[in-house]
Design an enzyme around this catalytic site. Structure first.
Site, PDB file in Angstrom:
ATOM      1  N   ASP A 167       0.831  -1.197   0.000  1.00  0.00           N
ATOM      2  CA  ASP A 167       0.000   0.000   0.000  1.00  0.00           C
ATOM      3  C   ASP A 167       0.871   1.254   0.000  1.00  0.00           C
ATOM      4  OD1 ASP A 167      -2.729   1.303   0.518  1.00  0.00           O
ATOM      5  OD2 ASP A 167      -1.509   2.083   2.169  1.00  0.00           O
ATOM      6  N   GLU A 190       0.674  -0.931  -5.001  1.00  0.00           N
ATOM      7  CA  GLU A 190      -0.524  -0.104  -5.161  1.00  0.00           C
ATOM      8  C   GLU A 190      -0.098   1.331  -5.426  1.00  0.00           C
ATOM      9  OE1 GLU A 190      -3.524   2.775  -3.518  1.00  0.00           O
ATOM     10  OE2 GLU A 190      -1.634   2.245  -2.579  1.00  0.00           O
TER      11      GLU A 190
END
Length: 468
Positions: free
Chosen positions: A193, A234
Site C-alpha cells: 500500500d 498499489e
C-alpha cells in the site's frame, strides 16, 4: 493457494457481518462460485483510517477474530493481505518508544526526522512545493519527545500514519520480518500500500523515485518469491507508471478503468474506453470501486482535460445523492484526486447501466476485483457519512447478515452474481482478447481460447448488452 483467474472480492473484515467468522459464512453460503479470491482489507490492530494505520502486523485485531480465521478463508479462496510499506501507526510500540527514548530507542531509524533529512536552512517553500502530495500541506507533523525536545517527522497521510524510512537497516529489518511473517499466514498476494511514496530523496518529488523504487520493489519480491507469493504494488497515478511496472513483470492495478467506463456510459461513446482495453497491461487486477474514492488522476491523458471535466461533472449531475462537498476537506478527504461515491450511485442507481459497467469489467483484460459494496449494488451511505464526517465512508457501508439476505433477493444482485459466475467458469478468459468498435456507441469484446469463446456486445448509448 495460487492465484486463480477468478473474480476477487475486496472487503473489510467486519463489513459482511461483524467479523471474520461472519465473512467466512457469507463466502461459503452465498459466494462459493461468485468469487474465487478475497482481498481482506487491513485486519491488524490499527489507530485510524479504517485499518490503514497498523500498530502490529503479528496480530489480528481481536474484534475481527484470529489468525486461524484468516487461514481458514485462505484455505478455500486465494487471498490478498495488506502491508503498508510507507507508514506505521503513531500508536505503534515503535513510534511510542521513539518518542519515549529518542536517541536511545532501537526504533529511532525507522522514522524520518526533518532535522536529519534536510540540510541547514531547508526545507524551503520550493522544496515543499516540489514534493508530490495528496493533501494541501507539507508532509510532516510536530512531535515532542519525553525529554522536552521537539522535531518534525515525515507524515504523508493522516497524523496517525507516520512514514517509515526504507533507506535504513532498521526499517529493512522490520519490512523483511513482517513480510516473512505474513508469508506464513496463507497469503497468495501481498499488496504494498502507498508504495510510490516510500522513497524520499532530496531534490525530487518523493514519489516513485527512480531507480531507488525499483531496488525496493525487487528486494521485497525476493523476500516473497521463495514462498511463491505475488507482490502487488498499489499506485494511483499516471497510467504510464503501471505500464513501467508491468514491463518488469509485476502485476498492476487498472485504476484507469473506473473513470473510462463512467465516461463511456455518460457520453455513450466507446473510443476512449476501447483504446485503453486494447493497450492496457494484461497481467493486472481491474477495479471499478475500492475502499477509496474513484480516482481521477489515473485517467490523465487517456481522457482529455475536457473529457475528464465532463465525466466529473456528469458524476455529480447524474449520480445519486453525491455532492462535491463529500470529497472536500470538510469531510476529511485525504486525497484531492478522488471522488467519494459508490459506483452504483455514480450511475444514478440505474440497474441496467450498472450491470453493463460490470460486464465491461468482467470482459476487460485482467482479474476483476469487486468491492463488497459494489457486490450488492450499494447506494451511497449518507447516514454513515454524516455520522463520521469521513468522505470515504459514503462507500463503506456495514452489512449485517440479515441485510445481506435481503440484498441477495434484488434482481440486480442476482444478475451480477450470474455475470461473475460466468466470468469464473468460462475457459475463454484464459485466452486472448479482441476489442472492436464498429460505431461510436457500440463496443464488442471477444475472448477466444481454443474452442471456447465469450463475447460481449454493448450499446453504450442505450445501455443494452448481450453476452454469448
Amino acid at each position: 493457494m495460487k492465484i486463480k483467474n477468478e473474480v476477487m472480492l475486496i472487503t473489510y473484515p467486519d463489513s459482511l457481518g461483524s467479523n471474520l467468522k461472519d465473512l467466512k459464512y457469507v463466502l461459503e453460503a452465498h459466494l462459493k462460485e461468485v468469487v474465487g479470491g478475497v482481498h481482506i482489507l487491513p485486519f491488524y490492530p490499527s489507530s485510524g483510517d479504517r485499518g490503514f494505520a497498523p500498530m502490529d502486523y503479528t496480530k489480528v485485531d481481536e474484534p475481527f477474530g484470529t489468525w486461524e480465521d484468516i487461514r481458514e478463508i485462505s484455505n478455500e479462496f486465494y487471498t490478498m493481505y495488506e502491508f503498508m510499506i510507507n507508514h506505521i501507526s503513531k500508536e505503534s510500540v515503535y513510534f511510542k518508544d521513539f518518542i519515549e527514548k529518542k536517541e536511545e530507542s532501537p526504533y529511532k531509524d525507522l522514522f524520518i526526522r526533518y532535522s536529519d533529512y534536510w540540510p541547514e536552512n531547508r526545507p524551503t517553500e520550493r522544496d515543499i512545493d516540489l514534493i508530490y502530495k495528496r493533501k494541501d500541506k507539507a508532509p510532516f507533523i510536530d512531535v515532542t519527545f519525553k525529554d522536552g525536545s521537539t522535531d518534525q517527522v515525515w507524515c504523508t497521510f493522516s497524523e496517525e500514519q507516520i512514514d517509515l524510512d526504507v533507506r535504513t537497516e532498521a526499517t529493512r529489518k522490520f519490512v523483511r520480518e513482517t513480510l516473512e511473517f505474513l508469508a506464513q499466514q496463507g497469503a497468495s498476494i501481498i499488496r504494498l500500500d502507498a508504495f510510490a511514496y516510500a522513497i524520499k530523496k532530496l531534490d525530487t518529488n518523493c514519489f516513485f523515485v527512480e531507480p531507488e523504487i525499483w531496488e525496493l520493489l525487487d528486494w521485497c519480491r525476493d523476500i516473497l518469491e521463495k514462498h511463491e507469493i505475488v507482490l502487488l504494488p498499489e499506485i494511483h497515478e499516471h497510467y504510464t507508471i503501471q505500464e513501467k511496472i508491468a514491463d518488469k513483470g509485476y502485476p498492476v492495478y487498472d485504476f484507469a478503468l473506473p473513470m473510462l467506463v463512467l465516461h463511456a456510459l455518460y457520453s455513450g461513446r466507446s473510443e476512449r474506453l476501447a483504446h485503453w482495453l486494447k493497450a492496457c497491461p494484461r497481467k493486472q487486477f481491474t477495479t471499478l470501486d475500492t475502499h477509496d474514492g474513484i480516482g481521477v488522476v489515473d485517467v490523465k491523458d487517456l481522457l482529455t482535460e475536457e473529457e475528464v471535466e465532463f465525466t466529473v461533472n456528469s458524476l455529480y449531475e447524474k449520480g445519486a445523492n453525491v455532492k462535491r462537498v463529500y470529497s472536500s476537506e470538510e469531510y476529511n478527504n485525504l486525497d484531492i484526486y478522488q471522488i467519494n461515491c459508490t459506483y452504483y450511485s455514480a450511475l444514478g442507481n440505474d440497474d441496467q447501466a450498472y450491470l453493463l459497467a460490470r460486464a465491461i469489467q468482467m470482459f476487460a483484460p485482467g482479474i476483476p476485483q469487486v468491492y463488497y459494496v459494489g457486490l450488492f449494488a450499494g447506494e451511497n451511505d449518507i447516514e454513515l457519512l454524516e455520522q463520521t464526517k469521513e468522505g470515504r465512508d459514503i462507500n463503506r457501508h456495514y452489512y449485517s447478515l440479515e441485510e445481506i439476505e435481503k440484498e441477495l433477493e434484488r434482481p440486480v444482485v442476482q444478475e451480477l452474481f450470474d455475470l461473475m459466475k460466468f466470468r469464473n467458469q468460462s475457459k475463454a478468459f484464459d485466452g486472448t482478447v479482441d476489442v472492436q468498435t464498429t460505431f461510436d456507441h457500440l463496443l464488442k469484446i471477444t475472448w477466444t481460447n481454443g474452442d471456447s469463446k465469450a463475447v460481449l456486445e454493448a450499446n453504450l448509448a442505450d445501455k443494452t448488452f448481450k453476452i454469448y
